[in-house]
Design an enzyme around this catalytic site. Structure first.
Site, mmCIF file in Angstrom:
data_model
loop_
_atom_site.group_PDB
_atom_site.id
_atom_site.type_symbol
_atom_site.label_atom_id
_atom_site.label_comp_id
_atom_site.label_asym_id
_atom_site.label_seq_id
_atom_site.Cartn_x
_atom_site.Cartn_y
_atom_site.Cartn_z
ATOM 1 N N CYS A 333 0.440 -1.506 -0.388
ATOM 2 C CA CYS A 333 0.253 0.219 -0.667
ATOM 3 C C CYS A 333 1.115 0.861 -0.032
ATOM 4 O O CYS A 333 0.027 2.247 -0.915
ATOM 5 C CB CYS A 333 -1.058 -0.393 1.033
ATOM 6 S SG CYS A 333 -0.031 0.450 3.194
ATOM 7 N N HIS A 392 -2.954 1.214 6.626
ATOM 8 C CA HIS A 392 -3.177 1.549 5.077
ATOM 9 C C HIS A 392 -2.597 2.980 4.841
ATOM 10 O O HIS A 392 -3.032 3.800 5.275
ATOM 11 C CB HIS A 392 -4.765 0.958 4.996
ATOM 12 C CG HIS A 392 -4.594 0.925 3.757
ATOM 13 N ND1 HIS A 392 -3.761 0.512 2.633
ATOM 14 C CD2 HIS A 392 -5.455 1.614 2.755
ATOM 15 C CE1 HIS A 392 -4.342 1.207 1.047
ATOM 16 N NE2 HIS A 392 -5.500 1.528 1.525
ATOM 17 N N ASP A 415 -7.200 6.127 -4.048
ATOM 18 C CA ASP A 415 -6.438 5.167 -3.248
ATOM 19 C C ASP A 415 -6.017 4.037 -4.505
ATOM 20 O O ASP A 415 -7.090 3.430 -5.390
ATOM 21 C CB ASP A 415 -6.594 4.390 -2.030
ATOM 22 C CG ASP A 415 -5.795 3.066 -1.555
ATOM 23 O OD1 ASP A 415 -4.945 3.060 -2.075
ATOM 24 O OD2 ASP A 415 -7.200 2.745 -0.417
ATOM 25 N N ASN A 455 -14.544 3.666 10.088
ATOM 26 C CA ASN A 455 -15.706 3.876 11.023
ATOM 27 C C ASN A 455 -16.332 2.453 11.274
ATOM 28 O O ASN A 455 -16.972 2.531 12.023
ATOM 29 C CB ASN A 455 -16.617 4.842 10.427
ATOM 30 C CG ASN A 455 -16.751 6.119 10.469
ATOM 31 O OD1 ASN A 455 -16.489 6.879 11.999
ATOM 32 N ND2 ASN A 455 -16.210 7.089 9.551
ATOM 33 N N ASP A 457 -17.250 -0.728 13.030
ATOM 34 C CA ASP A 457 -17.122 -1.579 14.110
ATOM 35 C C ASP A 457 -16.313 -3.081 14.255
ATOM 36 O O ASP A 457 -16.585 -3.894 13.571
ATOM 37 C CB ASP A 457 -17.974 -1.824 15.294
ATOM 38 C CG ASP A 457 -19.289 -0.185 15.383
ATOM 39 O OD1 ASP A 457 -18.115 1.083 15.764
ATOM 40 O OD2 ASP A 457 -20.672 0.180 15.762
ATOM 41 N N GLU A 504 -15.015 10.038 19.326
ATOM 42 C CA GLU A 504 -15.965 9.412 19.749
ATOM 43 C C GLU A 504 -16.789 9.737 20.636
ATOM 44 O O GLU A 504 -16.728 10.219 22.040
ATOM 45 C CB GLU A 504 -14.332 8.070 20.103
ATOM 46 C CG GLU A 504 -13.952 7.922 18.838
ATOM 47 C CD GLU A 504 -14.175 6.962 17.836
ATOM 48 O OE1 GLU A 504 -15.596 6.449 18.191
ATOM 49 O OE2 GLU A 504 -14.021 6.515 16.756
ATOM 50 N N GLU A 509 -20.685 12.376 16.476
ATOM 51 C CA GLU A 509 -20.529 11.446 15.859
ATOM 52 C C GLU A 509 -21.541 10.423 15.474
ATOM 53 O O GLU A 509 -21.998 10.148 14.365
ATOM 54 C CB GLU A 509 -19.877 11.094 16.513
ATOM 55 C CG GLU A 509 -18.884 9.036 15.805
ATOM 56 C CD GLU A 509 -18.599 8.352 16.826
ATOM 57 O OE1 GLU A 509 -18.008 6.820 16.135
ATOM 58 O OE2 GLU A 509 -18.998 8.753 18.159
#
Length: 747
Positions: A333, A392, A415, A455, A457, A504, A509
């Site tokens: 990357c 990344h 990217d 983002n 979880d 957070e 958010e």
């Protein structure tokens, strides 16, 4: 009469065609082929008559104005390159930026008479140039003739006329051919085709009307003019950095960047739009579906190419691709991001490399990374498919977004690392950073994918023997923990996490996540009851080859004793989070009073032979509380530190005077290193060089000295890498600036 109900005999299939498959073209849809190559040219006649010549032909044209010479004013110390910020390009050809005036001196055979003489300056790009397509641009200094590019006569002296020409702020970016034409009563005559009269026109972040205009001088200098980059890697709790020579001004790099667009068969007419250029390039920088620049390889076997950790800069990669017309091996990357950064800066689009720590690879848009545990709390690796990259790297480029609502221009994520397809090709972006921050994942291009990368979880499930899944734990803060880039004008890192997400747990958010869910991004909304036992793993900084101790800290929040059946696993992982091999597995029963600590000793012999590049160890401890049936779990990434190269630069420190770079390395291990490559280069002073050592025995040292002659003054840096199958990501650098024996000086 024949029986009408009989089954008819089928006709034999026509024979299969032989010979080569015909090339599919767009002919039939358009009257002329679409120009897709900047290197293609069209022969333009030196004389175009207005009418057919008579029996005796045209009379001599000696009485009319003729062109003796054209001076492109293309030297590095002349105003064109200075004012257009292109003096650093290693090219004898004129390089200017659109939306800004440059000057050309034309010498005629006699003094120019504005009332009688008519001349024009013509610019053509690609094959089949057309005025309506913006690939043929005639520029008329006379005020009565209008053209899309502005022009004016800035000076006249004897036979010499100086013309100021301003390309449109949305002009096509690429290499143009220039002609000067004179109008006579019998026809138009023009200068011969001459390579010295070619010019490159680039994007212009200094011009207010250009789509890439960046109104911040410090940021603009960093993201367009700086050749020396710092790319961040390692782990969130143990950040590492490596230097990279973008080399966007090196000889041949600009032509290589234009060839990349030619190779993609991108229409010439689209090459003035930074959105289309960045999107096309994000596909072309990888080789997955279009024979692009770099071949990705995460296997650890780089026998037929250069290991990604061995590269020191973009120059060698781009020039190899340009000369061989074949994809270059190999990349991961940060290599994709670094070379893409060179491409963007070379063409004039402000760009920077960004690193996202704990980056989720979400291929279904559900904003969840699922970790499956068996009934004893161990990771079920056969069913756990998702992975979180330790880090990344991608790019941000700066541009307006007229295709989006107001306020979503500015920095855009692009990217080139091939992760998922977008519109049928491996590419990503440009995606507005503002759109990502505000949950507008419906906006093009690929905003939902980037949103998930920062983002998602991390959701732990316990799987019973019957196959049912029970939610154990949800970690909503692990992914996208930190986003870094280099600080403009400095060698420090800059935290830009707040540009991608609100704090957070904040109200903003929650609103953003609700907005993203409206556009189809599903996330885990359940919250399992917290266990009354917590587990924390210690943070460690360990050098490769060292034995170390891992602290396990259990915290019993209840007022009763707890019994935990714990499983401790240590694995070697790639930086992409993919599991390689397990070197530690242990089952222990802990009887917990409040605040119990346990130690696990890890010996180097257990992991050294299993290491893959970048030396990452991943520990996961899971425990089942006997009294409550609850499962507790914790993970820790340990990045082992590699030995360093010592790089020293000595000499007078003057342009065109010989200097010397010395690279030193000592093998600190008890085993020999085989197949060792060392690379070294420095922006503006040393082109990439490498040296091969078949064997470096245990405890032995090497010294490599390389002489070079710097071609440019100013501060710079010499960087070096050492790479072999047993040891990756070893590097060092030496700074040449005012604090280190002075910067390079002109004579």
């Amino acid at each position: 009469m024949a029986d009408q109900s009989a089954t008819p005999t089928p006709s034999p299939a026509p024979p299969a065609p032989t010979g080569p498959t015909p090339k599919v073209t767009n002919r039939g849809r358009t009257t002329a082929p679409i120009a897709i190559s900047n290197s293609d040219t069209t022969d333009i006649p030196e004389f175009e008559p207005f009418v057919a010549p008579g029996p005796r032909g045209f009379p001599p044209l000696t009485e009319f104005l003729d062109i003796n010479d054209v001076d492109m004013m293309r030297k590095p110390d002349e105003n064109n390159k200075i004012e257009h910020h292109t003096t650093l390009y290693s090219s004898d050809v004129l390089i200017v930026r659109r939306g800004q005036e440059f000057q050309v001196k034309i010498t005629f055979n006699r003094p120019y008479k504005p009332a009688e003489d008519k001349f024009a300056v013509e610019f053509v790009i690609g094959s089949n140039p057309q005025y309506s397509k913006g690939t043929y641009i005639p520029v008329f200094p006379a005020k009565e003739r209008k053209s899309s590019w502005e022009s004016r006569i800035t000076d006249t002296s004897d036979n010499v006329v100086t013309v100021g020409i301003t390309p449109e702020a949305n002009a096509i970016v690429g290499k143009y051919h220039m002609y000067v034409t004179v109008v006579t009563p019998f026809g138009v005559r023009r200068t011969k085709r001459d390579n010295s009269r070619d010019l490159y026109i680039l994007f212009n972040p200094w011009a207010g009307d250009d789509a890439v205009f960046l109104d911040d001088e410090e940021e603009r200098t960093e993201c367009v003019m700086n050749e020396m980059g710092i790319i961040y890697h390692g782990a969130y709790e143990d950040i590492a950095e490596r230097n990279w020579n973008y080399g966007q001004f090196n000889y041949g790099v600009l032509d290589a960047c234009l060839y990349i667009m030619d190779k993609s068969e991108m229409p010439i007419t689209n090459r003035g739009d930074p959105i289309k250029v960045a999107r096309k390039a994000s596909a072309m920088l990888n080789s997955r579906d279009d024979d692009g620049v770099l071949v990705g390889n995460w296997s650890g076997d780089y026998t037929y190419g250069v290991a990604p950790t061995s590269w020191t800069g973009s120059t060698e990669i781009l020039l190899t691709y340009y000369k061989s017309r074949m994809p270059v091996c190999y990349a991961q990357c940060w290599v994709y991001a670094a070379v893409f950064n060179t491409f963007l800066r070379c063409l004039g689009i402000p760009a920077r490399v960004v690193t996202n720590y704990y980056s989720a690879h979400d291929n279904d848009g559900n904003l969840k990374t699922d970790i499956i545990l068996d009934e004893n709390g161990r990771i079920d690796r056969n069913r756990t498919r998702d992975s979180i990259w330790n880090y990344h790297c991608w790019n941000e480029c700066y541009m307006s977004r007229p295709d989006l609502p107001l306020g979503f221009g500015g920095w855009q994520v692009v990217d080139a690392t091939p992760q998922e397809t977008s519109d049928g090709m491996y590419r990503c972006g440009p995606a507005s950073v503002q759109a990502i921050k505000h949950g507008q994942t419906c906006f093009p291009f690929d905003a939902s994918f980037v949103f998930a990368e920062i983002n998602s979880d991390v959701v732990f499930y316990s799987r019973s023997k019957e196959g049912t899944l029970e939610l154990v734990k949800v970690n909503r803060t692990h992914v996208g923990r930190l986003v870094l880039t280099k600080t403009p004008g400095d060698v420090t890192r800059r935290d830009i996490t707040d540009q991608y997400k609100f704090p957070e747990g904040s109200t903003e958010e929650r609103t953003v996540l609700e907005k993203a869910e409206e556009y189809g991004c599903k996330r885990e909304t359940s919250n399992p009851p917290p266990a009354d036992v917590d587990l924390v793993l210690s943070t460690l900084e360990i050098s490769i080859g060292d034995d170390f101790e891992m602290n396990l800290e259990f915290v019993n929040h209840s007022n009763q004793q707890r019994t935990v059946d714990a499983y401790i696993s240590g694995s070697v992982v790639y930086y992409t989070g993919v599991h390689s091999s397990e070197f530690l597995k242990s089952t222990t029963v802990f009887l917990l009073s409040p605040g119990v600590k346990e130690l696990v000793v890890v010996e180097s012999k257990n992991y050294m032979k299993r290491l893959v590049e970048q030396a990452n160890l991943h520990f996961i401890v899971t425990g089942k509380v006997k009294e409550t049936g609850q499962i507790v779990t914790a993970t820790k990434l340990v990045t082992l530190h590699n030995p360093k190269l010592i790089v020293q630069v000595s000499g007078a420190g003057k342009v065109n005077e010989e200097m010397m770079a010395t690279v030193q390395f000592t093998n600190p291990f008890s085993f020999s290193l085989e197949g060792v490559y060392i690379r070294v280069e420095g922006p503006g002073i040393m082109l990439p060089k490498f040296k091969y050592y078949s064997l470096i025995t245990a405890g032995s040292s090497l010294t490599w000295t390389e002489f070079f002659i710097p071609q440019r003054s100013g501060s710079t840096r010499v960087i070096a890498t050492l790479d072999c199958p047993a040891l990756r990501q070893v590097y060092g650098s030496s700074m040449r600036n005012d604090e280190s024996r002075g910067s390079l000086q002109d004579h």
